[in-house]
Design a protein around this motif. Structure first.
Motif, PDB file in Angstrom:
ATOM      1  N   GLU A  69      24.666  47.747  41.312  1.00 39.55           N
ATOM      2  CA  GLU A  69      23.464  47.498  40.523  1.00 39.55           C
ATOM      3  C   GLU A  69      23.075  46.020  40.586  1.00 39.55           C
ATOM      4  O   GLU A  69      21.899  45.682  40.715  1.00 39.55           O
ATOM      5  N   ALA A  70      24.079  45.147  40.496  1.00 37.89           N
ATOM      6  CA  ALA A  70      23.818  43.701  40.557  1.00 37.89           C
ATOM      7  C   ALA A  70      23.261  43.311  41.924  1.00 37.89           C
ATOM      8  O   ALA A  70      22.393  42.446  42.032  1.00 37.89           O
ATOM      9  N   VAL A 130      31.239  39.107  39.070  1.00 34.15           N
ATOM     10  CA  VAL A 130      30.790  40.395  38.507  1.00 34.15           C
ATOM     11  C   VAL A 130      31.835  41.479  38.757  1.00 34.15           C
ATOM     12  O   VAL A 130      32.216  42.226  37.844  1.00 34.15           O
ATOM     13  N   VAL A 169      21.633  39.063  39.828  1.00 33.73           N
ATOM     14  CA  VAL A 169      23.069  38.980  39.523  1.00 33.73           C
ATOM     15  C   VAL A 169      23.330  38.303  38.189  1.00 33.73           C
ATOM     16  O   VAL A 169      24.286  38.642  37.478  1.00 33.73           O
ATOM     17  N   VAL A 208      28.754  48.878  38.976  1.00 33.22           N
ATOM     18  CA  VAL A 208      28.058  47.738  38.370  1.00 33.22           C
ATOM     19  C   VAL A 208      27.706  46.708  39.442  1.00 33.22           C
ATOM     20  O   VAL A 208      26.601  46.153  39.455  1.00 33.22           O
ATOM     21  N   TYR A 209      28.648  46.460  40.359  1.00 35.41           N
ATOM     22  CA  TYR A 209      28.387  45.521  41.454  1.00 35.41           C
ATOM     23  C   TYR A 209      27.176  45.965  42.276  1.00 35.41           C
ATOM     24  O   TYR A 209      26.311  45.147  42.646  1.00 35.41           O
ATOM     25  N   GLN A 262      35.094  40.745  36.818  1.00 37.05           N
ATOM     26  CA  GLN A 262      34.792  40.910  35.393  1.00 37.05           C
ATOM     27  C   GLN A 262      34.838  42.397  35.022  1.00 37.05           C
ATOM     28  O   GLN A 262      35.404  42.781  33.983  1.00 37.05           O
ATOM     29  N   GLU A 263      34.285  43.244  35.888  1.00 38.05           N
ATOM     30  CA  GLU A 263      34.297  44.683  35.621  1.00 38.05           C
ATOM     31  C   GLU A 263      35.693  45.266  35.799  1.00 38.05           C
ATOM     32  O   GLU A 263      36.063  46.216  35.100  1.00 38.05           O
ATOM     33  N   TYR A 301      28.878  37.112  42.749  1.00 37.49           N
ATOM     34  CA  TYR A 301      29.130  38.545  42.866  1.00 37.49           C
ATOM     35  C   TYR A 301      30.616  38.865  42.738  1.00 37.49           C
ATOM     36  O   TYR A 301      30.989  39.933  42.232  1.00 37.49           O
ATOM     37  N   VAL A 357      21.955  38.633  35.423  1.00 33.40           N
ATOM     38  CA  VAL A 357      21.874  39.586  34.313  1.00 33.40           C
ATOM     39  C   VAL A 357      23.226  40.252  34.072  1.00 33.40           C
ATOM     40  O   VAL A 357      23.562  40.643  32.950  1.00 33.40           O
ATOM     41  N   TYR A 358      24.037  40.334  35.121  1.00 29.39           N
ATOM     42  CA  TYR A 358      25.311  41.052  35.045  1.00 29.39           C
ATOM     43  C   TYR A 358      26.497  40.132  34.766  1.00 29.39           C
ATOM     44  O   TYR A 358      27.617  40.610  34.579  1.00 29.39           O
ATOM     45  N   ASN A 376      28.658  37.952  32.434  1.00 31.07           N
ATOM     46  CA  ASN A 376      28.889  37.861  30.990  1.00 31.07           C
ATOM     47  C   ASN A 376      29.539  36.539  30.593  1.00 31.07           C
ATOM     48  O   ASN A 376      30.324  36.477  29.644  1.00 31.07           O
TER      49      ASN A 376
END
Length: 433
Positions: A410-411, A368, A416, A407-408, A371-372, A365, A418-419, A421
């Motif tokens: 949603e994850a 994620v 997780v 986005v976090y 990354q965002e 997490y 899926v989010y 990359n």
């Protein structure tokens, strides 16, 4: 192939791990982090493809004013023009030593070097020479002290170190006086030194640093505080001044020269002078480095101290850090996720914690979220505030953080994987690649 990709590939072919510091390697960043840095200025960096990022890593926390700060760079250049080095000790060595000794009340003598590992190992060696004892006691929660055997042997990444060395380093728990006393009792009369940072992600409680020092004095143990990160960040006189602690030996580096390669070991004369030329004393080979007193770095250090005093750099780092922390907390609260994403520790060096569904810190997490943040132009492997981080940079960061939190969130409510990359960020200290 982009310039980033080409350089990344070449780096891994020519350099083990692709970088000269493990905390700069690809695996500790999300996959969309810049592959290679081309240049830096202020609190920004540009990769080889020209992409710009607002930087919170600040070169492994070593830049506390700003990249390429004019006054400091000019001071270094002036000493380069003077030849940068010499066959005997130079005037700037003496001036820099005088600057540090006059600045830090508990430093009577100083030895300069180029990196922190050199001076922490020198501190350990001095403690052993001074006490005639062999065991080292170090704080288990503090992540790094040196690349030398005495510390690395006591980590999971101890390949290449003889077994007989591994048992010479013992551990205690931060903010736990009983854990110190227990190890002091178990190895009574055999311990040379205790070493820890004044603070890392957790601050001292109930006079812990002072009481640890008192225990060291009671048991005849040299008290070493590693101010590699806290020095020149918590206060111009370091976290020792901020928390009211006084070590026997102390080490500095990172921000003391705003990114120029300078580290220092300082401390009480009765210990430090063992590395000197006292007639009749057994010689201690303390620190002897060809480039340890390179003129440009020491010139940068002297000017950095002036800049700190004139611009109140540490006050700015505390104030900016608080504004950033308050903003991060508020945004996490907007998503009702302030128990999942939060900051801890001192505001001048806040620790960003990112949890998974179980409310425990999670590498997946965290990846994620970071990354965002990168998608929003923010390079934030951790939060290292510098003087040139202003309200403008705080606003830019919080705007990116709000988008990243969406986005976090949603994850957190889904899968997780899926989010992600690319790779999940990994810790430096682990047994296998």
């Amino acid at each position: 192939m982009t310039q980033n990709e080409a350089y990344r590939k070449k780096a891994h072919h020519l350099i083990p791990a692709g970088a000269h510091t493990y905390s700069r390697t690809d695996e500790v960043f999300p996959a969309n982090a810049p592959g290679i840095i081309e240049q830096t200025k202020g609190v920004y960096c540009w990769d080889a493809d020209g992409n710009k990022y607002l930087d919170y890593g600040m070169a492994c926390r070593s830049v506390t004013v700003g990249y390429g700060f004019q006054r400091i760079s000019d001071a270094a250049i002036e000493y380069i023009k003077k030849g940068n080095t010499a066959t005997k000790a130079s005037t700037v060595e003496v001036d820099a030593a005088e600057t540090l000794v006059n600045l830090i009340p508990w430093v009577d003598m100083v030895k300069f070097a180029k990196n922190g590992s050199t001076v922490t190992t020198a501190a350990v060696k001095l403690a052993r020479a001074y006490t005639g004892k062999k065991y080292i006691v170090r704080c288990r929660e503090h992540s790094f002290f040196s690349y030398d055997d005495w510390f690395i042997a006591d980590t999971v990444m101890n390949c290449g170190i003889p077994d007989e060395i591994k048992g010479l380093t013992l551990q205690f728990a931060y903010n736990d006086l009983d854990s110190i006393k227990n190890v002091f009792e178990e190895y009574k009369g055999q311990i040379a030194c205790l070493i820890m940072e004044p603070a890392e992600t957790e601050e001292p409680r109930d006079g812990f640093l002072q009481k640890a020092g008192e225990l060291c004095k009671e048991y005849g143990v040299v008290y070493i505080l590693d101010e590699m990160i806290t020095g020149f960040r918590w206060d111009i006189q370091g976290a020792c001044k901020y928390y009211g602690a006084e070590p026997d030996l102390v080490t500095y580096g990172k921000g003391m020269a705003n990114g120029f390669s300078v580290a220092a070991l300082g401390g009480k004369r009765e210990i430090m002078e063992l590395g000197g030329l006292i007639p009749g004393k057994e010689r201690v080979f303390l620190i002897s480095t060809t480039h340890g007193a390179e003129m440009c770095g020491l010139g940068a250090f002297i000017e950095t101290v002036r800049v700190y005093k004139e611009l109140n750099v540490t006050d700015h780092m505390w104030n900016t850090g608080k504004k950033l922390c308050d903003g991060l907390k508020e945004i996490a609260g907007e998503f009702n996720l302030d128990h999942y994403v939060y900051v801890s520790g001192a505001a001048c060096s806040p620790n960003l914690v990112v949890c998974g569904k179980d409310k425990k810190p999670s590498a997946e997490y965290r990846t994620v979220l970071l990354q965002e943040m990168l998608n929003g132009g923010i390079l934030m492997p951790y939060i290292s505030i510098a003087y040139e981080h202003t309200e403008t940079e705080v606003e830019i960061t919080l705007e990116a953080f709000r988008k990243a939190m969406k986005v976090y969130a949603e994850a957190l409510n889904g899968d997780v994987s899926v989010y992600l990359n690319g790779n999940t960020i990994r810790p430096v200290f682990r047994k296998y690649n």
